[in-house]
Design a protein around this motif. Structure first.
Motif, PDB file in Angstrom:
ATOM      1  N   ILE A  10       0.719  -0.950   0.110  1.00 30.27           N
ATOM      2  CA  ILE A  10       0.084  -0.244   0.075  1.00 30.27           C
ATOM      3  C   ILE A  10       0.716   1.387  -0.101  1.00 30.27           C
ATOM      4  N   PHE A  11       2.120   1.332   0.903  1.00 30.63           N
ATOM      5  CA  PHE A  11       2.590   2.513   0.585  1.00 30.63           C
ATOM      6  C   PHE A  11       3.821   2.358  -0.948  1.00 30.63           C
TER       7      PHE A  11
ATOM      8  N   ILE B 113       0.381   4.834  -2.359  1.00 32.39           N
ATOM      9  CA  ILE B 113       0.532   5.985  -1.774  1.00 32.39           C
ATOM     10  C   ILE B 113       1.897   6.389  -2.292  1.00 32.39           C
TER      11      ILE B 113
ATOM     12  N   ILE C 268       3.579  11.946   4.150  1.00 30.34           N
ATOM     13  CA  ILE C 268       1.990  12.110   3.784  1.00 30.34           C
ATOM     14  C   ILE C 268       1.877  12.380   5.603  1.00 30.34           C
TER      15      ILE C 268
ATOM     16  N   ASP D 198       0.369  10.976   8.345  1.00 27.78           N
ATOM     17  CA  ASP D 198      -0.735   9.139   9.317  1.00 27.78           C
ATOM     18  C   ASP D 198      -1.627   9.094   9.419  1.00 27.78           C
ATOM     19  N   LEU D 199      -2.700   8.219   8.272  1.00 24.22           N
ATOM     20  CA  LEU D 199      -4.085   8.126   8.644  1.00 24.22           C
ATOM     21  C   LEU D 199      -4.462   8.085   9.833  1.00 24.22           C
ATOM     22  N   ASN D 200      -3.213   7.650  11.309  1.00 26.73           N
ATOM     23  CA  ASN D 200      -4.067   7.624  12.565  1.00 26.73           C
ATOM     24  C   ASN D 200      -2.909   8.173  13.878  1.00 26.73           C
TER      25      ASN D 200
ATOM     26  N   HIS E 165       1.605  14.414  13.063  1.00 28.25           N
ATOM     27  CA  HIS E 165       2.061  13.197  12.452  1.00 28.25           C
ATOM     28  C   HIS E 165       2.428  12.925  11.030  1.00 28.25           C
TER      29      HIS E 165
ATOM     30  N   LEU F  25       4.893  11.165   7.599  1.00 27.91           N
ATOM     31  CA  LEU F  25       5.492   9.479   7.307  1.00 27.91           C
ATOM     32  C   LEU F  25       6.429  10.455   6.417  1.00 27.91           C
TER      33      LEU F  25
ATOM     34  N   ASN G  23      10.871   2.196  13.046  1.00 31.96           N
ATOM     35  CA  ASN G  23      10.339   0.739  13.260  1.00 31.96           C
ATOM     36  C   ASN G  23      10.829  -0.527  12.099  1.00 31.96           C
TER      37      ASN G  23
ATOM     38  N   GLY H 247       7.245  -2.898  16.318  1.00 26.49           N
ATOM     39  CA  GLY H 247       6.494  -2.472  15.832  1.00 26.49           C
ATOM     40  C   GLY H 247       5.952  -2.314  14.624  1.00 26.49           C
ATOM     41  N   GLN H 248       6.833  -2.314  13.977  1.00 28.98           N
ATOM     42  CA  GLN H 248       6.332  -2.285  12.404  1.00 28.98           C
ATOM     43  C   GLN H 248       5.068  -3.114  11.852  1.00 28.98           C
ATOM     44  N   THR H 249       4.324  -2.613  11.310  1.00 27.56           N
ATOM     45  CA  THR H 249       3.203  -2.941  10.774  1.00 27.56           C
ATOM     46  C   THR H 249       2.528  -2.901   9.686  1.00 27.56           C
ATOM     47  N   VAL H 250       3.663  -2.086   8.748  1.00 26.99           N
ATOM     48  CA  VAL H 250       3.615  -1.850   6.998  1.00 26.99           C
ATOM     49  C   VAL H 250       4.833  -2.669   6.534  1.00 26.99           C
TER      50      VAL H 250
ATOM     51  N   HIS I 241      10.002   3.559   6.155  1.00 23.93           N
ATOM     52  CA  HIS I 241       9.695   4.869   6.098  1.00 23.93           C
ATOM     53  C   HIS I 241       9.799   5.232   7.681  1.00 23.93           C
TER      54      HIS I 241
ATOM     55  N   HIS J 257       8.453   7.933  11.515  1.00 23.64           N
ATOM     56  CA  HIS J 257       7.651   9.073  11.219  1.00 23.64           C
ATOM     57  C   HIS J 257       8.175  10.313  11.883  1.00 23.64           C
TER      58      HIS J 257
HETATM   59  P1  AMP Z   1       4.538   1.445  11.596  1.00 18.56           P
HETATM   60  O1  AMP Z   1       3.668   0.826  12.762  1.00 18.56           O
HETATM   61  O2  AMP Z   1       5.835   2.157  12.197  1.00 18.56           O
HETATM   62  O3  AMP Z   1       4.697   0.269  10.114  1.00 18.56           O
HETATM   63  O4  AMP Z   1       3.592   1.914  11.417  1.00 18.56           O
HETATM   64  C1  AMP Z   1       3.132   2.402   9.885  1.00 18.56           C
HETATM   65  C2  AMP Z   1       1.856   3.531  10.329  1.00 18.56           C
HETATM   66  O5  AMP Z   1       1.172   3.871   9.285  1.00 18.56           O
HETATM   67  C3  AMP Z   1       1.042   3.746  10.972  1.00 18.56           C
HETATM   68  O6  AMP Z   1       1.170   5.405  11.857  1.00 18.56           O
HETATM   69  C4  AMP Z   1      -0.941   4.056  10.422  1.00 18.56           C
HETATM   70  O7  AMP Z   1      -1.838   5.216  10.928  1.00 18.56           O
HETATM   71  C5  AMP Z   1       0.171   4.169   9.344  1.00 18.56           C
HETATM   72  N1  AMP Z   1      -0.440   3.742   7.880  1.00 18.56           N
HETATM   73  C6  AMP Z   1      -1.261   2.687   7.607  1.00 18.56           C
HETATM   74  N2  AMP Z   1      -2.222   2.881   6.457  1.00 18.56           N
HETATM   75  C7  AMP Z   1      -2.109   4.655   6.134  1.00 18.56           C
HETATM   76  C8  AMP Z   1      -2.848   4.937   5.352  1.00 18.56           C
HETATM   77  N3  AMP Z   1      -3.288   4.461   3.894  1.00 18.56           N
HETATM   78  N4  AMP Z   1      -1.840   6.475   5.376  1.00 18.56           N
HETATM   79  C9  AMP Z   1      -1.355   7.026   5.821  1.00 18.56           C
HETATM   80  N5  AMP Z   1      -0.972   6.048   7.058  1.00 18.56           N
HETATM   81  C10 AMP Z   1      -0.838   5.199   7.707  1.00 18.56           C
END
Ligand code: AMP
Ligand code: ZN
Length: 136
Positions: free
Chosen positions: A7-8, A11, A30, A32-34, A40, A42, A88, A94-97, A101, A103
């Motif tokens: 997804i990144f 984007i 960009i 951050d969505l949350n 905040h 990225l 991360n 804590g990496q989720t994507v 990137h 922060h």
């Molecule tokens: P990390 O936990 O370091 O991998 O951070 C992933 C970040 O990406 C989190 O802060 C999410 O809120 C943010 N995020 C996930 N999807 C999107 C999106 N579509 N647009 C903007 N930010 C996003």
């Protein structure tokens, strides 16, 4: 080098709309969505690197100057009182994507946000052993 399932990648390359703060040939920044604080953001490289381990040096050398520039502009515009850079790598950290990137997190005296790092309790001997493990 893009990953079709990332997804990144979409984007960063404008295939999915985002609240873009800055763009050049190598990066898109960009919101951050949350967000954890107001502003905040990225930093996303346009090419796909899973994490810091895989990041190309040619991009790595441009990432920190960009973070510095964004921190200065955002601090001016938002009037924040401080700034965290967080990056991360891998799930345990804590990496989720899984597209590298950085922060950019503006901090405000009254933001009540806690980005906690708590000591894990190492003795001086422990620290000596760790140093040897890394350096040897
Ligand atoms: P990390 O936990 O370091 O991998 O951070 C992933 C970040 O990406 C989190 O802060 C999410 O809120 C943010 N995020 C996930 N999807 C999107 C999106 N579509 N647009 C903007 N930010 C996003
Ligand atoms: Zn990607």
């Amino acid at each position: 080098m893009r990953d079709e399932n990332c997804i990144f990648c979409k984007i960063a390359n404008g295939e999915i709309p985002s609240r873009t703060l800055y763009e050049d040939d190598d990066f898109r920044v960009i919101l951050d969505l949350n967000p954890v604080t107001k502003g905040h953001a990225l930093i996303l490289p346009k090419d796909h690197y899973k994490n810091l381990y895989e990041l190309d040096d040619s991009i790595a050398v441009k990432a920190l100057p960009l973070a510095k520039k964004m921190a200065a502009v955002m601090t001016d515009q938002l009037g924040c009182d401080g700034f965290n850079l967080i990056q991360n790598n891998n799930e345990v950290a804590g990496q989720t994507v899984f597209h590298f990137h950085i922060h950019l997190i503006p901090r405000y005296n009254d933001d009540k946000q806690q980005l906690v790092m708590k000591p894990c309790g190492m003795t001086a001997e422990d620290l000596d052993a760790v140093r040897e493990q890394i350096v040897d």
